[in-house]
Design an enzyme around this catalytic site. Structure first.
Site, PDB file in Angstrom:
ATOM      1  CG  HIS A  72      50.261  32.297  60.077  1.00 12.12           C
ATOM      2  ND1 HIS A  72      49.259  31.377  60.267  1.00 12.12           N
ATOM      3  CD2 HIS A  72      50.363  32.988  61.243  1.00 12.12           C
ATOM      4  CE1 HIS A  72      48.780  31.494  61.497  1.00 12.12           C
ATOM      5  NE2 HIS A  72      49.432  32.474  62.092  1.00 12.12           N
ATOM      6  CE1 TYR A 201      43.309  24.825  54.627  1.00 15.96           C
ATOM      7  CE2 TYR A 201      45.418  25.517  55.543  1.00 15.96           C
ATOM      8  CZ  TYR A 201      44.201  25.822  54.948  1.00 15.96           C
ATOM      9  OH  TYR A 201      43.881  27.143  54.680  1.00 15.96           O
ATOM     10  N   PRO A 293      36.022  27.348  50.766  1.00  8.41           N
ATOM     11  CG  PRO A 293      35.239  26.788  52.886  1.00  8.41           C
ATOM     12  CD  PRO A 293      34.858  26.750  51.441  1.00  8.41           C
ATOM     13  CE  LYS A 297      44.487  31.114  47.161  1.00  2.00           C
ATOM     14  NZ  LYS A 297      45.605  31.945  47.571  1.00  2.00           N
ATOM     15  CE1 TYR A 385      46.254  28.068  52.571  1.00  2.00           C
ATOM     16  CE2 TYR A 385      47.683  29.813  53.399  1.00  2.00           C
ATOM     17  CZ  TYR A 385      46.603  28.965  53.569  1.00  2.00           C
ATOM     18  OH  TYR A 385      45.871  29.012  54.733  1.00  2.00           O
TER      19      TYR A 385
END
Length: 394
Positions: A72, A201, A293, A297, A385
């Site tokens: 991704h 998200y 979560p 990480k 990220y």
């Protein structure tokens, strides 16, 4: 039994450490209180940073990950009913993440250890650590009605948040930092195609939601729920209906629903232990820290802990140097606190906090609006990220 390194815990942290040490010619025995099936039955996140992919490749277990995992280059932020893509690859010079379930990582590591004929003791009862403040630490356990002792040079505590290693440290020798969030994540796993080819998200007045995936045919979805909720209160239909309310209209329309394979509620907490070294015992992974979560990480931090620890032990045995061992805790904690900060910030930004009122909601929406319209703001999200380099700030 005598070995160089006794590893407590056969989750991904312990198995990965064992594999890295094996590649360097260092002996290790792994002791696990659960069965292999139980370990593989744990449902966990599956977004791997580039650093984690590299460590798995170094350990020789990356073949299936590259064949079946999904790369991704971005993800969507959804707020005020609209989605906005964070182009991680563009913002970070081509870096991506890999969607590949933690269960699959664990399976690959188990298979590699078994193929190499390396010793792993499953279903070990009453595991205990002894004399780790000396040069002759020991691990004891019971198996088949008999007590066994592993004499070793070092103990690696990879036995998770509820494990025996951290619990064995005297209270005065350890400091724990913790923040418990007033909500949990209700997760549902289903054999349905993902609603989107990348993760979504979602921030809404009804609460946070995450549209994730394990493969092109298996999806993982999450809803923010009160800690007082019970899984039994949530039928599959109730879950899907609420998820649709928190997604944008296009995603809600294209969402494919189906029976759940697994459903559970996980509380959210930020937790860090200092230090991570106690004489000849080290903590790694969830034994030393927990992250919410949000931002994925947990497994990635565990992998970098293990990489630092493997390097330190290899340096000790091959170069006869204790420099890496002495620096392990400080080096790990620098990286851990950076990841903890990002996870705390992302969690605070994306979740609904009723106690903050309407003004709190407006603050979150304004910050999200800034982040997607500022290249520097978007880059901050993207860099964290995809994962900071192993040597960042060292």
């Amino acid at each position: 039994m005598r070995t160089q390194v006794a590893i407590v815990g056969a989750g991904p942290s312990g198995l990965l450490l064992g594999q890295l040490l094996h590649k360097a010619g260092i002996d290790a025995v792994i002791v696990e209180r659960q069965s292999p099936d139980y370990v593989l039955g744990r449902i966990r996140a599956g977004v791997l940073e580039q650093v984690t992919m590299d460590v798995l490749d170094e350990a020789g277990v990356g073949t299936r990950m590259h064949a079946e995992g999904l790369l991704h280059g971005g993800f969507d932020l959804l707020f005020k009913g609209q989605r906005h893509r964070i182009d991680m690859a563009k913002l970070t010079g081509g870096k991506q993440v890999m969607v590949y379930g933690q269960t699959e990582v664990t399976r690959d590591l188990m298979d590699a250890r078994q193929a190499a004929g390396l010793p792993t003791v499953y279903e070990a009862a009453h595991v205990a650590v002894h004399d780790y403040g000396t040069d002759h630490p020991r691990v004891t356990y019971e198996k088949d009605g008999q007590t066994h002792t592993i004499e070793c040079d070092f103990i690696a505590g990879c036995d998770g948040f509820h494990g025996v290693c951290r619990a064995s440290v005297p209270k005065g020798a350890i400091k724990e930092f913790e923040k418990v969030y007033p909500f949990g994540w209700l997760g549902l796993l289903a054999d349905t195609p993902p609603v989107h080819h990348e993760l979504i998200y979602a921030h809404s007045t009804r609460g946070f939601a995450l549209a994730s995936q394990r493969s092109l045919t298996r999806s993982r979805y999450y809803l923010q729920v009160p800690l007082t909720d019970q899984v039994e209160q949530w039928s599959d239909q109730a879950f899907w209906d609420e998820l649709k309310r928190r997604l944008d209209p296009q995603a809600a329309e294209h969402l494919v629903t189906g029976p759940s394979l697994e459903k559970s509620i996980a509380p959210l907490r930020s937790f860090v232990t200092e230090p991570l070294r106690f004489g000849r015992m080290f903590l790694a992974g969830d034994a030393g820290h927990i992250v919410p979560p949000t931002g994925a990480k947990g497994l990635n931090l565990a992998a970098t802990d293990v990489k630092y620890l493997a390097n330190a032990l290899i340096e000790f045995y091959l170069d006869k140097s204790e420099a890496g061992v002495d620096a392990y805790s400080e080096k790990c904690l620098k990286r851990i606190w950076r990841a903890e900060r990002f996870s705390w910030w992302f969690t605070s930004l994306m979740h609904h906090f009723p106690e903050n009122g309407e003004i709190g909601q407006k603050f979150q929406e304004a910050e999200l609006d800034y982040l997607i319209h500022s290249e520097n703001g978007a880059r901050t999200i993207a860099e964290n990220y995809v994962g900071l380099p192993l040597d960042f700030g060292q």
